[in-house]
Design an enzyme around this catalytic site. Structure first.
Site, PDB file in Angstrom:
ATOM      1  CG  HIS A   1       3.669 -16.378 -35.493  1.00  0.00           C
ATOM      2  ND1 HIS A   1       3.793 -15.013 -35.551  1.00  0.00           N
ATOM      3  CD2 HIS A   1       2.547 -16.614 -34.758  1.00  0.00           C
ATOM      4  CE1 HIS A   1       2.789 -14.446 -34.889  1.00  0.00           C
ATOM      5  NE2 HIS A   1       2.009 -15.400 -34.394  1.00  0.00           N
ATOM      6  CD  GLU A   2       1.036 -20.307 -33.789  1.00  0.00           C
ATOM      7  OE1 GLU A   2       0.863 -20.279 -32.557  1.00  0.00           O
ATOM      8  OE2 GLU A   2       0.397 -19.576 -34.571  1.00  0.00           O
TER       9      GLU A   2
ATOM     10  CG  HIS B   1       2.410 -17.201 -29.941  1.00  0.00           C
ATOM     11  ND1 HIS B   1       2.411 -15.893 -29.513  1.00  0.00           N
ATOM     12  CD2 HIS B   1       1.746 -17.202 -31.131  1.00  0.00           C
ATOM     13  CE1 HIS B   1       1.777 -15.137 -30.415  1.00  0.00           C
ATOM     14  NE2 HIS B   1       1.375 -15.906 -31.409  1.00  0.00           N
TER      15      HIS B   1
ATOM     16  CG  HIS C   1       0.625 -11.188 -31.919  1.00  0.00           C
ATOM     17  ND1 HIS C   1      -0.729 -11.408 -31.902  1.00  0.00           N
ATOM     18  CD2 HIS C   1       1.189 -12.325 -32.415  1.00  0.00           C
ATOM     19  CE1 HIS C   1      -0.964 -12.623 -32.373  1.00  0.00           C
ATOM     20  NE2 HIS C   1       0.175 -13.206 -32.690  1.00  0.00           N
TER      21      HIS C   1
HETATM   22  N1  TQI Z   1      -3.151 -18.027 -34.972  1.00  0.00           N
HETATM   23  C1  TQI Z   1      -3.074 -16.986 -34.013  1.00  0.00           C
HETATM   24  C2  TQI Z   1      -1.591 -16.605 -33.791  1.00  0.00           C
HETATM   25  O1  TQI Z   1      -0.770 -17.508 -33.622  1.00  0.00           O
HETATM   26  C3  TQI Z   1      -3.661 -17.433 -32.705  1.00  0.00           C
HETATM   27  C4  TQI Z   1      -3.528 -16.359 -31.697  1.00  0.00           C
HETATM   28  C5  TQI Z   1      -4.164 -15.175 -31.684  1.00  0.00           C
HETATM   29  C6  TQI Z   1      -2.632 -16.347 -30.627  1.00  0.00           C
HETATM   30  N2  TQI Z   1      -3.727 -14.434 -30.620  1.00  0.00           N
HETATM   31  C7  TQI Z   1      -2.789 -15.130 -29.972  1.00  0.00           C
HETATM   32  C8  TQI Z   1      -1.721 -17.280 -30.150  1.00  0.00           C
HETATM   33  C9  TQI Z   1      -2.035 -14.778 -28.888  1.00  0.00           C
HETATM   34  C10 TQI Z   1      -0.979 -16.930 -29.035  1.00  0.00           C
HETATM   35  C11 TQI Z   1      -1.139 -15.685 -28.429  1.00  0.00           C
HETATM   36  O2  TQI Z   1      -1.304 -15.437 -33.813  1.00  0.00           O
HETATM   37  S1  TQI Z   1      -3.158 -17.701 -36.554  1.00  0.00           S
HETATM   38  C12 TQI Z   1       0.039 -15.793 -37.794  1.00  0.00           C
HETATM   39  C13 TQI Z   1       0.368 -14.385 -38.099  1.00  0.00           C
HETATM   40  C14 TQI Z   1      -1.567 -17.339 -37.032  1.00  0.00           C
HETATM   41  C15 TQI Z   1      -1.236 -16.076 -37.351  1.00  0.00           C
HETATM   42  O3  TQI Z   1      -3.511 -18.924 -37.177  1.00  0.00           O
HETATM   43  O4  TQI Z   1      -3.994 -16.579 -36.802  1.00  0.00           O
HETATM   44  C16 TQI Z   1       0.963 -16.788 -37.915  1.00  0.00           C
HETATM   45  C17 TQI Z   1      -0.657 -18.344 -37.158  1.00  0.00           C
HETATM   46  F1  TQI Z   1       1.176 -13.883 -37.225  1.00  0.00           F
HETATM   47  F2  TQI Z   1       0.970 -14.255 -39.241  1.00  0.00           F
HETATM   48  F3  TQI Z   1      -0.704 -13.692 -38.147  1.00  0.00           F
HETATM   49  C18 TQI Z   1       0.630 -18.083 -37.595  1.00  0.00           C
HETATM   50 CL1  TQI Z   1       2.551 -16.484 -38.531  1.00  0.00          CL
HETATM   51 ZN    ZN Z   2       0.511 -15.119 -33.103  1.00  0.00          ZN
END
Ligand code: TQI
Ligand code: ZN
Ligand code: CA
Ligand code: ZN
Length: 173
Positions: free
Chosen positions: A130-131, A134, A140
């Site tokens: 996922h990261e 990004h 998303h």
């Molecule tokens: N971290 C958030 C994410 O990676 C951080 C974040 C929020 C973000 N909005 C963003 C990063 C916009 C970049 C752009 O989404 S988390 C998931 C998921 C997170 C969340 O720790 O909440 C995953 C990390 F998608 F499942 F919600 C990994 Cl897979």
């Molecule tokens: Zn994300």
């Protein structure tokens, strides 16, 4: 549907090969070889779907495009981590390259997360896939099965790109 960051930033289309370094590992108990394997598998999901390729560099952070590290609490970028669950990790849009993981998570690396003892166990490879999305420029997705959908359940493994992720990344590169 998939989305991009405002202005649709991407790595230069001419740059097909990105180097990553796993730099800050003192805050995790996961051994170095396991980390290399898990991140290599996560990057491979995206290289299989694109003409991009990714190689690990151990040459400090010197020539790395992407740096990966584990951090606890406040760690210098104004986006503090929060202990178990909540925010698991964050990555910045192209071409920043920073990818930080919350050292406080009960990370499972290379094992079967659904059989983990801890209720709050989180699959490292799933979060990495996922990261990396990004890091490459994807925001998303509104598609529930997509890697870029903004929800993950603890003790769940989700590492296969959905067609929505593939169309999104192929339209950017
Ligand atoms: N971290 C958030 C994410 O990676 C951080 C974040 C929020 C973000 N909005 C963003 C990063 C916009 C970049 C752009 O989404 S988390 C998931 C998921 C997170 C969340 O720790 O909440 C995953 C990390 F998608 F499942 F919600 C990994 Cl897979
Ligand atoms: Zn994300
Ligand atoms: Ca957390
Ligand atoms: Zn950070």
């Amino acid at each position: 549907l998939y989305s991009y960051f405002p202005g649709s930033p991407s790595w230069p289309r001419s740059k097909k090969s990105l180097k990553y370094a796993i730099t800050a590992t003192s805050a995790t108990t996961i051994d170095r070889a396991t980390l290399s394997q898990v991140f290599a598998r996560a990057f491979a999901r995206w290289s299989e779907a694109t003409t991009l390729n990714f190689t690990e560099t151990t040459d400090a952070a010197g020539d790395a495009d992407i740096t990966i590290g584990f951090h606890g609490g406040e760690h210098g970028d104004g986006e503090a981590f929060d202990g178990p669950l909540g925010t698991l990790a964050h990555a910045f849009s192209p071409t920043d390259g920073r990818f930080h993981l919350d050292a406080a998570e009960a990370w499972v690396a290379g094992g079967d997360v659904s059989r983990a003892k801890a209720d709050d166990a989180v699959d490292l490879e799933s979060v990495a896939v996922h990261e990396i999305g990004h890091l490459l420029g994807l925001g998303h997705s509104a598609v529930e099965g997509a890697i870029m959908y903004p929800t993950i359940t603890s003790r769940t493994r989700k590492v296969d790109l959905a067609s929505d992720d593939v169309v999104g990344i192929q339209s950017l590169y």
